[in-house]
Write an enzyme that holds these catalytic residues in place. Structure first.
Site, PDB file in Angstrom:
ATOM      1  N   TRP A 112       2.462   5.506  -0.404  1.00 37.37           N
ATOM      2  CA  TRP A 112       1.097   5.361  -0.907  1.00 37.37           C
ATOM      3  C   TRP A 112       0.175   5.138   0.293  1.00 37.37           C
ATOM      4  O   TRP A 112       0.577   4.536   1.289  1.00 37.37           O
ATOM      5  CB  TRP A 112       1.036   4.169  -1.859  1.00 37.37           C
ATOM      6  CG  TRP A 112      -0.259   4.029  -2.595  1.00 37.37           C
ATOM      7  CD1 TRP A 112      -1.184   3.049  -2.433  1.00 37.37           C
ATOM      8  CD2 TRP A 112      -0.754   4.892  -3.621  1.00 37.37           C
ATOM      9  NE1 TRP A 112      -2.231   3.250  -3.288  1.00 37.37           N
ATOM     10  CE2 TRP A 112      -1.994   4.379  -4.031  1.00 37.37           C
ATOM     11  CE3 TRP A 112      -0.272   6.064  -4.223  1.00 37.37           C
ATOM     12  CZ2 TRP A 112      -2.765   4.985  -5.020  1.00 37.37           C
ATOM     13  CZ3 TRP A 112      -1.043   6.673  -5.201  1.00 37.37           C
ATOM     14  CH2 TRP A 112      -2.272   6.135  -5.596  1.00 37.37           C
TER      15      TRP A 112
ATOM     16  N   HIS B 145       2.979  -0.522 -13.142  1.00 35.13           N
ATOM     17  CA  HIS B 145       4.105  -0.941 -12.302  1.00 35.13           C
ATOM     18  C   HIS B 145       5.094  -1.718 -13.183  1.00 35.13           C
ATOM     19  O   HIS B 145       4.853  -1.911 -14.376  1.00 35.13           O
ATOM     20  CB  HIS B 145       3.622  -1.775 -11.116  1.00 35.13           C
ATOM     21  CG  HIS B 145       3.009  -0.924 -10.041  1.00 35.13           C
ATOM     22  ND1 HIS B 145       3.505  -0.854  -8.762  1.00 35.13           N
ATOM     23  CD2 HIS B 145       1.962  -0.081 -10.080  1.00 35.13           C
ATOM     24  CE1 HIS B 145       2.776  -0.010  -8.051  1.00 35.13           C
ATOM     25  NE2 HIS B 145       1.829   0.474  -8.825  1.00 35.13           N
TER      26      HIS B 145
ATOM     27  N   ASN C 160     -11.069 -12.445   1.942  1.00 40.83           N
ATOM     28  CA  ASN C 160     -10.895 -13.070   0.633  1.00 40.83           C
ATOM     29  C   ASN C 160     -10.121 -12.092  -0.232  1.00 40.83           C
ATOM     30  O   ASN C 160     -10.682 -11.129  -0.757  1.00 40.83           O
ATOM     31  CB  ASN C 160     -12.228 -13.429  -0.004  1.00 40.83           C
ATOM     32  CG  ASN C 160     -11.997 -14.109  -1.356  1.00 40.83           C
ATOM     33  OD1 ASN C 160     -10.845 -14.262  -1.784  1.00 40.83           O
ATOM     34  ND2 ASN C 160     -13.047 -14.516  -2.028  1.00 40.83           N
TER      35      ASN C 160
HETATM   36  C1  LIG Z   1       4.326   2.094  -2.284  1.00 43.07           C
HETATM   37  C2  LIG Z   1       3.017   1.472  -2.665  1.00 43.07           C
HETATM   38  N1  LIG Z   1       2.430   0.630  -1.809  1.00 43.07           N
HETATM   39  C3  LIG Z   1       1.255   0.027  -2.102  1.00 43.07           C
HETATM   40  C4  LIG Z   1       0.627   0.264  -3.298  1.00 43.07           C
HETATM   41  C5  LIG Z   1      -0.688  -0.402  -3.564  1.00 43.07           C
HETATM   42  O1  LIG Z   1      -0.647  -1.271  -4.650  1.00 43.07           O
HETATM   43  P1  LIG Z   1      -1.979  -1.602  -5.472  1.00 43.07           P
HETATM   44  O2  LIG Z   1      -2.269  -0.431  -6.335  1.00 43.07           O
HETATM   45  O3  LIG Z   1      -1.596  -2.833  -6.258  1.00 43.07           O
HETATM   46  O4  LIG Z   1      -3.048  -1.867  -4.494  1.00 43.07           O
HETATM   47  C6  LIG Z   1       1.182   1.147  -4.221  1.00 43.07           C
HETATM   48  C7  LIG Z   1       0.500   1.417  -5.487  1.00 43.07           C
HETATM   49  O5  LIG Z   1       0.899   2.113  -6.353  1.00 43.07           O
HETATM   50  C8  LIG Z   1       2.422   1.762  -3.904  1.00 43.07           C
HETATM   51  O6  LIG Z   1       2.985   2.637  -4.731  1.00 43.07           O
END
Ligand SMILES: Cc1ncc(COP(=O)(O)O)c(C=O)c1O
Length: 401
Positions: free
Chosen positions: A88, A189, A251
């Site tokens: 991601w 998730h 923050n």
């Molecule tokens: C591998 C990975 N890292 C980080 C994130 C970021 O998470 P968030 O959407 O809670 O910011 C995601 C989100 O789907 C992810 O799949």
């Protein structure tokens, strides 16, 4: 009938919404407080880690983790940090934002993750100070061997476990193989707090630093002993205690609503993960029976528990990718690219590479990006929905044009 990636915002949605209404009606404080701490303690117990720090998202957890390692001088600006090319965007982004040098590492077609072979290949080309790998979609590569190489070569290992809560290798939960692991509780998730994230670690100094990074760089949320140490060390007069900023922070705090939802969701996590694993096994079996052998086979014998996030279908070529994409859409099964696809192909990263005039080739991540999509696996899928998907996987599809 539509088969969507996400059916609802919460597991047991009606019950949780009711409880949430009561919580809001009966509470007087909503900023970070007791329920956030309670969720952190129960998450540490669940994950088998000493410390957990709750954030307002998984991306914030990743950002805070990298900032904390810089503040502690465990990493320094300009260090090379390896990351999974298939992940991601907000996995490598904090590396770039905070002045580190992100090195994309290709993944294996067998499990969509970095393996020790991928790591060895990159180490032949360049040194890395840290490896911030992603455990993608509930899977991992041979992470024990990766951890051994990292120990041997003094490489700091970190895991982005935002997609693999509950998966295990040799009875050890993913997220526990390195100094720290990050998690996401965004809707869809494994467990949802609407937005939310966590970092888990066994390292007391990192824990304290994460707590400061999360809230303005101040010491208010540290233990009384640690606060006293900082006050004495910096000779802070009492009047300024609450308004002294010791380190670089942001923050990134969650609210008590995040804490409340986390405590509730964690009660169901084993049931959720079991369902995800059961569904995954059915899809995998069906994909392996595919008449035309149109897909890359997933090889995951090394994992004892797979809490799959969504099922990735990687086709052998562009033509079969287009055919299956069309078929899934015709059947109103929601599909999407596999996570963020190959990061090397994303505009934000291409721009960055151009600036540095470097080229990294990640052919497997590219293949997954171009010939792959994922379809739903969630704990609320019905048998009818699972059977519709399995039928397509088993019987395959011809071009009906
Ligand atoms: C591998 C990975 N890292 C980080 C994130 C970021 O998470 P968030 O959407 O809670 O910011 C995601 C989100 O789907 C992810 O799949």
């Amino acid at each position: 009938m539509n088969i969507n990636l996400i059916k609802s915002s919460f597991y047991n949605e009606a019950e949780i919404k009711n409880k949430l209404c009561n919580f809001i009606l009966n509470s007087r404080r909503f900023s970070m407080w007791k329920l956030c701490s309670k969720f952190e303690r129960s998450f540490s117990d669940y994950q088998n880690r000493k410390y957990s720090v709750l954030f307002n998202s998984g991306s914030s957890a990743n950002l805070a983790l990298i900032q904390a390692l810089l503040n502690l001088k465990i990493l320094k600006k300009g260090d090379n940090v390896g990351f999974s090319a298939l992940t991601w965007a907000t996995n490598p982004m904090p590396l770039m934002q905070l002045g580190l040098n992100p090195i994309p590492i290709d993944v294996s077609l067998d499990n969509l993750n970095i393996t020790s072979k991928n790591l060895i290949d990159i180490l032949e080309k360049t040194d890395i100070k840290a490896l911030f790998l992603t455990n993608l979609l509930g899977f991992a590569g041979d992470i024990n061997n990766i951890a051994d190489i990292c120990r041997e070569k003094n490489i700091l290992l970190l895991e982005d476990n935002c997609e693999s809560l509950g998966s295990q290798i040799k009875l050890k939960k993913l997220g526990n193989f390195g100094m720290a692991g990050s998690f996401s509780f965004f809707v869809g998730h494994h467990m949802s707090t609407i937005e939310g994230g966590m970092v888990c670690t066994d390292d007391r100094n990192l824990y304290d630093m994460l707590v400061m990074v999360r809230a303005h760089g101040w010491a208010r949320n540290l233990s009384p002993e640690r606060r006293k140490e900082l006050i004495e060390m910096n000779q802070i007069p009492e009047f300024y205690n609450l308004y002294t900023f010791y380190t670089l922070g942001y923050n990134l705090r969650p609210t008590e609503i995040t804490g409340f939802l986390g405590v509730e969701a964690l009660k169901h996590i084993d049931e959720i993960n079991r369902k995800r694993q059961d569904n995954f096994k059915k899809f995998k079996k069906a994909a392996e029976k595919n008449k035309n052998k149109d897909f890359q086979k997933l090889i995951l014998h090394h994992m004892d528990f797979i809490s799959n996030f969504a099922y990735p279908l990687v086709c052998n070529n562009k033509e079969s990718f287009e055919r299956y994409k069309k078929k899934f859409l015709q059947k109103r099964i929601e599909i999407r690219p596999i996570v963020g696809g190959s990061i090397v192909e994303q505009p934000f990263f291409k721009q960055y590479l151009k600036e540095r005039q470097k080229k990294y080739s990640c052919p497997n991540a590219k293949k997954i990006h171009e010939f792959g999509f994922y379809f739903p696996n969630n704990p609320e899928l019905t048998d009818v929905e699972i059977n519709i998907i399995c039928k397509i996987l088993e019987e395959g599809c011809k071009d009906e044009n």
